[in-house]
Design a protein around this motif. Structure first.
Motif, PDB file in Angstrom:
ATOM      1  N   CYS A  97     -16.288  32.375 -26.829  1.00 34.41           N
ATOM      2  CA  CYS A  97     -14.907  32.208 -27.298  1.00 34.41           C
ATOM      3  C   CYS A  97     -14.910  32.147 -28.824  1.00 34.41           C
ATOM      4  O   CYS A  97     -14.387  31.206 -29.431  1.00 34.41           O
ATOM      5  CB  CYS A  97     -14.270  30.960 -26.703  1.00 34.41           C
ATOM      6  SG  CYS A  97     -14.353  30.875 -24.906  1.00 34.41           S
ATOM      7  N   ASP A 132     -16.055  37.235 -27.142  1.00 32.93           N
ATOM      8  CA  ASP A 132     -14.652  36.830 -27.006  1.00 32.93           C
ATOM      9  C   ASP A 132     -13.876  37.992 -26.383  1.00 32.93           C
ATOM     10  O   ASP A 132     -14.251  39.155 -26.512  1.00 32.93           O
ATOM     11  CB  ASP A 132     -14.043  36.463 -28.361  1.00 32.93           C
ATOM     12  CG  ASP A 132     -12.805  35.581 -28.209  1.00 32.93           C
ATOM     13  OD1 ASP A 132     -12.886  34.378 -28.513  1.00 32.93           O
ATOM     14  OD2 ASP A 132     -11.757  36.092 -27.766  1.00 32.93           O
ATOM     15  N   GLN A 138     -10.881  38.655 -27.401  1.00 40.15           N
ATOM     16  CA  GLN A 138     -10.135  39.207 -28.519  1.00 40.15           C
ATOM     17  C   GLN A 138     -11.075  39.917 -29.500  1.00 40.15           C
ATOM     18  O   GLN A 138     -12.250  39.549 -29.635  1.00 40.15           O
ATOM     19  CB  GLN A 138      -9.375  38.101 -29.264  1.00 40.15           C
ATOM     20  CG  GLN A 138      -8.357  37.358 -28.423  1.00 40.15           C
ATOM     21  CD  GLN A 138      -7.172  38.223 -28.048  1.00 40.15           C
ATOM     22  OE1 GLN A 138      -6.781  39.109 -28.793  1.00 40.15           O
ATOM     23  NE2 GLN A 138      -6.604  37.970 -26.885  1.00 40.15           N
ATOM     24  N   GLN A 145     -16.973  42.135 -26.906  1.00 42.31           N
ATOM     25  CA  GLN A 145     -15.709  41.820 -26.269  1.00 42.31           C
ATOM     26  C   GLN A 145     -15.971  41.773 -24.771  1.00 42.31           C
ATOM     27  O   GLN A 145     -16.278  42.793 -24.147  1.00 42.31           O
ATOM     28  CB  GLN A 145     -14.646  42.873 -26.591  1.00 42.31           C
ATOM     29  CG  GLN A 145     -13.915  42.622 -27.894  1.00 42.31           C
ATOM     30  CD  GLN A 145     -12.720  43.532 -28.076  1.00 42.31           C
ATOM     31  OE1 GLN A 145     -12.822  44.578 -28.712  1.00 42.31           O
ATOM     32  NE2 GLN A 145     -11.591  43.114 -27.536  1.00 42.31           N
ATOM     33  N   SER A 178     -19.517  26.745 -27.785  1.00 40.10           N
ATOM     34  CA  SER A 178     -18.201  27.230 -27.359  1.00 40.10           C
ATOM     35  C   SER A 178     -17.129  26.343 -27.965  1.00 40.10           C
ATOM     36  O   SER A 178     -17.069  25.139 -27.682  1.00 40.10           O
ATOM     37  CB  SER A 178     -18.090  27.219 -25.833  1.00 40.10           C
ATOM     38  OG  SER A 178     -16.775  27.550 -25.421  1.00 40.10           O
ATOM     39  N   GLY A 198     -13.930  27.283 -27.617  1.00 40.94           N
ATOM     40  CA  GLY A 198     -12.737  27.829 -26.985  1.00 40.94           C
ATOM     41  C   GLY A 198     -11.832  26.743 -26.424  1.00 40.94           C
ATOM     42  O   GLY A 198     -12.283  25.665 -26.027  1.00 40.94           O
TER      43      GLY A 198
END
Length: 302
Positions: A49, A77, A79, A91, A117, A119
C-alpha cells in the motif's frame, strides 16, 4: 485551500515539504526506526500500500545511500505512483497470489527481511467500522507477508486501536515472537492510529501459506483462548518520543529562512478523481436544469 491555511498545518507536514518527502507519514517510519532499529541488516524490503511513496522514499534513503545492487525495495499498490530511485514499483492486489509470486521473483527467489504497510481505508468517522476494515487490511497484508517474508523477519503495519483489537493481536502473536504496538510522536494524538511492530517471523509448525483465505479467519481457538478476558493477548504499547518534541496536533511558527513549498508529488491517479468528475457532471446538469426552468418561466410570462 488557501495559502494562509497551509501555513497553519502541523510542523511535520511543513517539514516533509521542506525535506522533499511526499507525505508527512515519512516521519512515522523514521521514528519507528529510531525506536526499534528496524533497518539493521536489511537488504530486501516490501512496501505494501505504498502510494504516494513517502515510506518508499525513506527506505531508499536509509538502505541505499549509495548505489547498492544488493538492496532491493519493492513497492506495491493498486494506484499508480511516480518513480523513485532504487525502488521497484508494482501495481497489484495484495490479496492475489500472483502479486506475492512476482515480489519473490524480484528477489531472485529469496525472501524479504522486512515488510511494511502504511495502508488504511477511507475512514468514515464511525470508529467501529473503520477499525474493522483496517483490521481486515492488516490481515490481508499479513497473509501476503507469509508468502514473501523470511523466518526471523519483521512486519510493520498501521493499526486502529480499539476495544475489539485483541483477536488481531492474538493472530499476529501466532506468527511472530514479539509484537509491540507503538505510536510515533508524528502521529496525531487525536488519531486512533498506531503501528504494530512484529519481530521474529515464526509461523506455526506445519503452516502452509496460501491465498484461498486472505483474511486468515480459520480456527485460532487454541491460540487465542489460552488465556481469557483482557489477558488473552498482552501486547506492550510504546509511545515514541517525549514531551520535548513537536506535538503534531499543534501549530508552530515556520523556522527562520524556511520557504513554503508545494507538495513534492501530487497524486497521479487519486481514488477521489471519479467523485470529483461526477460532482462536476452533476453541477453541469443542475445548471442546465436551472437554465431550462428560467427559459420556461420567461416563455410563460410572455
Amino acid at each position: 485551500m488557501g495559502r494562509g491555511s497551509k501555513d497553519k498545518r502541523d510542523i511535520y507536514y511543513r517539514q516533509a515539504k521542506e525535506e522533499g518527502y511526499r507525505a508527512r507519514s515519512a516521519f512515522k517510519l523514521l521514528q519507528l526506526d529510531e525506536e526499534f532499529d528496524i533497518f539493521r541488516n536489511v537488504e530486501r524490503v516490501v512496501d505494501l500500500c505504498a502510494a504516494p511513496g513517502s515510506w518508499s522514499q525513506v527506505l531508499s534513503q536509509k538502505l541505499r545511500p549509495t548505489e547498492n545492487d544488493r538492496v532491493k525495495i519493492v513497492a506495491v499498490d493498486l494506484q499508480a505512483m511516480a518513480p523513485l530511485p532504487g525502488v521497484i514499483q508494482m501495481q497489484g492486489d495484495i490479496t492475489k497470489e500472483a502479486t506475492a509470486q512476482e515480489i519473490v521473483q524480484h528477489f531472485d527467489g529469496g525472501y524479504a527481511d522486512l515488510v511494511v504497510s502504511d495502508g488504511a481505508p477511507d475512514v468514515t468517522g464511525l470508529h467501529d467500522i473503520d477499525e474493522y476494515v483496517q483490521s481486515q487490511l492488516i490481515l490481508a497484508a499479513l497473509n501476503i507477508s507469509t508468502h514473501v517474508l523470511k523466518r526471523g523477519g519483521t512486519f510493520i503495519a498501521k493499526i486502529f486501536r480499539g476495544r475489539d483489537v485483541q483477536l488481531l493481536y492474538a493472530q499476529l502473536e501466532t506468527f511472530f515472537d514479539v509484537v509491540t504496538c507503538s505510536k510515533p510522536r508524528s502521529s496525531r494524538n487525536s488519531s486512533i492510529e498506531a503501528f504494530v511492530v512484529c519481530v521474529g517471523y515464526n509461523p506455526p509448525e506445519g503452516y502452509t501459506p496460501h491465498m484461498s483465505n486472505p483474511l486468515l479467519d480459520h480456527d485460532y481457538d487454541k491460540y487465542e483462548n489460552a488465556l481469557v478476558g483482557v489477558n488473552r493477548a498482552i501486547v506492550p504499547f510504546l509511545a515514541c518520543g517525549d514531551l520535548n518534541c513537536f506535538d503534531s496536533d499543534k501549530t508552530y511558527p515556520l523556522a527562520d529562512g524556511a520557504v513554503l513549498k508545494a507538495p513534492t508529488q501530487t497524486p497521479i491517479s487519486p481514488p477521489y478523481a471519479k467523485a470529483v468528475r461526477l460532482k462536476k457532471e452533476a453541477a453541469v446538469g443542475l445548471g442546465n436544469v436551472h437554465v431550462e426552468r428560467a427559459t420556461d418561466s420567461a416563455t410563460e410570462n410572455q
